[in-house]
Enzyme design. Structure first.
Site, PDB file in Angstrom:
ATOM      1  N   ASN A 146       0.827  -1.143   0.058  1.00 10.58           N
ATOM      2  CA  ASN A 146      -0.005   0.059   0.045  1.00 10.58           C
ATOM      3  C   ASN A 146       0.835   1.209  -0.042  1.00 10.58           C
ATOM      4  O   ASN A 146       1.873   1.176   0.652  1.00 10.58           O
ATOM      5  CB  ASN A 146      -1.103  -0.303   1.101  1.00 10.58           C
ATOM      6  CG  ASN A 146      -0.483  -0.185   2.428  1.00 10.58           C
ATOM      7  OD1 ASN A 146       0.612  -0.741   2.598  1.00 10.58           O
ATOM      8  ND2 ASN A 146      -1.340   0.290   3.535  1.00 10.58           N
TER       9      ASN A 146
ATOM     10  N   GLU B 169       0.155   5.132   0.761  1.00 12.35           N
ATOM     11  CA  GLU B 169      -0.618   6.318   1.062  1.00 12.35           C
ATOM     12  C   GLU B 169      -0.210   7.535   0.679  1.00 12.35           C
ATOM     13  O   GLU B 169       0.844   7.860   0.146  1.00 12.35           O
ATOM     14  CB  GLU B 169      -0.727   6.259   2.780  1.00 12.35           C
ATOM     15  CG  GLU B 169      -1.298   4.685   3.222  1.00 12.35           C
ATOM     16  CD  GLU B 169      -1.637   4.579   4.765  1.00 12.35           C
ATOM     17  OE1 GLU B 169      -1.076   5.352   5.471  1.00 12.35           O
ATOM     18  OE2 GLU B 169      -2.391   3.656   4.915  1.00 12.35           O
TER      19      GLU B 169
ATOM     20  N   CYS C   3      -4.178   0.975  -2.211  1.00 11.06           N
ATOM     21  CA  CYS C   3      -4.000  -0.332  -1.490  1.00 11.06           C
ATOM     22  C   CYS C   3      -2.751  -1.284  -1.968  1.00 11.06           C
ATOM     23  O   CYS C   3      -2.427  -0.840  -3.215  1.00 11.06           O
ATOM     24  CB  CYS C   3      -5.222  -1.119  -1.651  1.00 11.06           C
ATOM     25  SG  CYS C   3      -6.656  -0.739  -0.733  1.00 11.06           S
TER      26      CYS C   3
ATOM     27  N   GLU D 195      -2.846  -4.250  -3.324  1.00 10.99           N
ATOM     28  CA  GLU D 195      -3.507  -5.150  -4.223  1.00 10.99           C
ATOM     29  C   GLU D 195      -3.338  -4.551  -5.777  1.00 10.99           C
ATOM     30  O   GLU D 195      -2.707  -5.277  -6.627  1.00 10.99           O
ATOM     31  CB  GLU D 195      -5.054  -5.663  -3.991  1.00 10.99           C
ATOM     32  CG  GLU D 195      -5.164  -6.726  -2.841  1.00 10.99           C
ATOM     33  CD  GLU D 195      -5.573  -5.831  -1.549  1.00 10.99           C
ATOM     34  OE1 GLU D 195      -5.211  -4.752  -1.579  1.00 10.99           O
ATOM     35  OE2 GLU D 195      -6.112  -6.606  -0.746  1.00 10.99           O
TER      36      GLU D 195
ATOM     37  N   CYS E 260     -10.364  -5.126   0.209  1.00  9.05           N
ATOM     38  CA  CYS E 260     -11.369  -4.127   0.431  1.00  9.05           C
ATOM     39  C   CYS E 260     -12.230  -4.431  -0.899  1.00  9.05           C
ATOM     40  O   CYS E 260     -11.826  -5.122  -1.829  1.00  9.05           O
ATOM     41  CB  CYS E 260     -10.951  -2.722   0.310  1.00  9.05           C
ATOM     42  SG  CYS E 260     -10.636  -2.028  -0.994  1.00  9.05           S
TER      43      CYS E 260
ATOM     44  N   CYS F 281     -10.906  -3.400  -4.243  1.00  8.21           N
ATOM     45  CA  CYS F 281      -9.620  -4.360  -4.666  1.00  8.21           C
ATOM     46  C   CYS F 281     -10.154  -5.562  -5.092  1.00  8.21           C
ATOM     47  O   CYS F 281      -9.570  -6.218  -6.157  1.00  8.21           O
ATOM     48  CB  CYS F 281      -8.813  -4.731  -3.484  1.00  8.21           C
ATOM     49  SG  CYS F 281      -7.678  -3.304  -3.087  1.00  8.21           S
TER      50      CYS F 281
HETATM   51  N1  THU Z   1      -5.220  -1.751   2.640  1.00  8.55           N
HETATM   52  C1  THU Z   1      -4.745  -2.611   1.792  1.00  8.55           C
HETATM   53  O1  THU Z   1      -3.895  -2.144   1.076  1.00  8.55           O
HETATM   54  N2  THU Z   1      -5.357  -3.500   1.042  1.00  8.55           N
HETATM   55  C2  THU Z   1      -6.437  -4.247   1.837  1.00  8.55           C
HETATM   56  O2  THU Z   1      -6.806  -5.137   1.350  1.00  8.55           O
HETATM   57  C3  THU Z   1      -7.033  -3.531   2.897  1.00  8.55           C
HETATM   58  C4  THU Z   1      -6.485  -2.086   3.186  1.00  8.55           C
HETATM   59  C5  THU Z   1      -4.671  -0.546   3.060  1.00  8.55           C
HETATM   60  C6  THU Z   1      -5.365   0.756   2.728  1.00  8.55           C
HETATM   61  C7  THU Z   1      -4.824   1.560   3.659  1.00  8.55           C
HETATM   62  O3  THU Z   1      -3.299   2.000   3.198  1.00  8.55           O
HETATM   63  C8  THU Z   1      -4.467   0.709   4.821  1.00  8.55           C
HETATM   64  O4  THU Z   1      -4.521  -0.591   4.505  1.00  8.55           O
HETATM   65  C9  THU Z   1      -5.628   0.873   6.075  1.00  8.55           C
HETATM   66  O5  THU Z   1      -6.765   0.922   5.556  1.00  8.55           O
END
Ligand code: THU
Length: 134
Positions: free
Chosen positions: A46, A48, A57, A59, A90, A93
């Protein structure tokens, strides 16, 4: 390779990517690894952003790595994150995985202090909309 060997390789790739995740805001570092149709493993983390909604994310990072590396279809996915609860993809994703995976493709969701959960894409995203609808 056995499924155990594949999952070990996917887990290690996801964890290596997770260690490099850029998640200074949530502090929730996630790694994702894909076994692709070219038999290679592609990983992502991920990413941010100070403008929170434009963060990515793990994925889609792994999907982008797959496409850039020459893979075209997803054969298996492994997601890792902190804690004991399985880090399931999520909703957005799930749809992104759907674009490149058949309904029976398995997704392993793993909170690294807990037990991995194995589910098919169709379980995670039933009655999904995809390219064949267009
Ligand atoms: N996140 C992912 O990268 N993949 C997921 O399947 C669930 C959530 C990340 C997004 C964000 O940067 C952090 O987790 C908290 O939500």
């Amino acid at each position: 390779m056995t499924i155990e060997e594949i999952d070990k390789a996917l887990f290690e790739a996801a964890e290596a990517a997770r260690a490099r995740a850029y998640a200074p805001y949530s502090k929730f570092q996630v790694g994702a690894a894909i076994l692709a149709d070219d038999s290679k493993i592609y990983a992502g983390c991920n990413v941010e952003n100070a403008a929170y909604p434009v963060g990515n994310c793990a994925e889609p990072s792994a999907i982008a790595a797959m496409l850039a590396g020459g893979g075209t279809r997803i054969r298996r996915v492994y997601v890792t994150g902190p804690g004991t609860l399985p880090v399931t993809p999520c909703g957005g994703c799930r749809q992104r995985i759907r674009e490149f995976a058949d309904p029976g493709v398995e997704i392993v969701s793993h909170g690294v202090d807990g037990t991995p959960l194995v589910q098919t894409l169709d379980q995670l995203l039933p009655h999904s909309f995809g390219p064949e609808h267009l």
